[in-house]
Scaffold this active site. Structure first.
Site, short mmCIF file in Angstrom:
data_model
loop_
_atom_site.label_atom_id
_atom_site.label_comp_id
_atom_site.label_asym_id
_atom_site.label_seq_id
_atom_site.Cartn_x
_atom_site.Cartn_y
_atom_site.Cartn_z
N ARG A 16 -17.13 60.17 -0.01
CA ARG A 16 -17.86 58.98 0.38
C ARG A 16 -17.31 58.37 1.66
NH1 ARG A 16 -19.93 57.12 -4.53
NH2 ARG A 16 -21.27 55.32 -4.29
N ARG A 47 -26.25 48.56 -15.27
CA ARG A 47 -24.90 48.61 -14.73
C ARG A 47 -24.52 47.27 -14.11
NH1 ARG A 47 -24.47 54.07 -11.20
NH2 ARG A 47 -23.54 52.59 -9.75
#
Ligand code: AP5
Ligand code: MG
Length: 214
Positions: free
Chosen positions: A88, A160
């Protein structure tokens, strides 16, 4: 076959990685899922990661890299894997490349799922995740057979913590600053394949399998 999934938060990396893993019999490795598993189980790692995740920031490279290298050293990874959410950052990618180089190996495909920012917030607000096995659903686009219950394992589905609109916007900002440069990184290594992520789940999967089998 070693695959890296690239794309903004909510682009469908997890959804497609799960389908790839099933079709080709390789493990689906999501650093986000590993962190969430640790948060759920109250581990030290989970507590550390949560501080960053709840703000939409990245977990520090050092910690993330250690966990990922440990996971890909597993026996089940010998025939390949699909990485979802890792690397990432450029430093994470460099560590992965160096580790694979050491074994005379490399990433075969970096699949970039392209979805404009405008589509992301609505996808995230409808997402539901299984508290037990991590399977992902969407209340409109990929609804479970029974509302609020996982098709695969029967556990409860939840939203989430980092899918609140303000956190999603910060995750998008972090994506553009730190993760998007990986498109050029893998492009220059000639393994980048970009697919249009705005089609249906099945259409995107068809485009990906055409690349992997092409
Ligand atoms: P992570 O869990 O990786 O989250 P993310 O990258 O933000 O990506 P998402 O999981 O939100 O999206 P996705 O692309 O997997 O989309 P999905 O398939 O679910 O990371 C979370 C956090 O952990 C990070 O913010 C960071 O703090 C930390 N972290 C993780 N890895 C890290 C690392 N390497 N370094 C540092 N920190 C790290 O799809 C989204 C929704 O859309 C679903 O509801 C789905 O059903 C639906 N959908 C999917 N495809 C379609 C379609 N084609 N049409 C319609 N709906 C669709
Ligand atoms: Mg995901």
């Amino acid at each position: 076959m070693k695959i890296v999934m690239l794309g903004a938060p909510g682009a469908g990396k997890g959804t497609q990685a799960q389908m790839i893993a099933e079709k080709y019999g390789i493990p689906h490795i999501s650093t986000g899922d590993i962190f969430r598993y640790n948060i759920k189980n109250g581990t030290e790692l989970g507590m550390e990661a949560k501080q960053y995740m709840d703000k939409g920031q990245l977990v520090p490279d050092e910690l993330t890299v250690r966990i990922l290298l440990d996971r890909v050293a597993g026996e089940d990874c010998a025939q390949g894997y699909v990485l979802d959410g890792f690397p990432r950052t450029i430093p994470q990618a460099e560590v992965l490349t160096a580790e694979l180089d050491r074994m005379n190996d490399r990433i075969d495909y970096a699949i970039n799922i392209d979805v404009p920012d405008e589509n992301i917030v609505s996808r995230m607000s409808g997402r539901r995740a299984c508290t037990n096995c991590g399977a992902t659903y969407h209340i409109v686009y990929a609804a479970p057979k029974k509302e609020g219950i996982c098709d695969q394992c029967g556990a409860v589905l939840v939203q989430r913590d980092d899918d609140k609109p303000e956190t999603v916007l910060n995750r998008l900002k972090v994506y553009h600053e730190q993760t998007q440069p990986l498109i050029d990184y893998y492009g220059s290594r000639n393994v980048l394949k970009t697919v249009d992520g705005t089609g249906s789940l099945q259409q995107v999967f068809k485009d990906i399998t055409a690349i992997l089998e092409g």
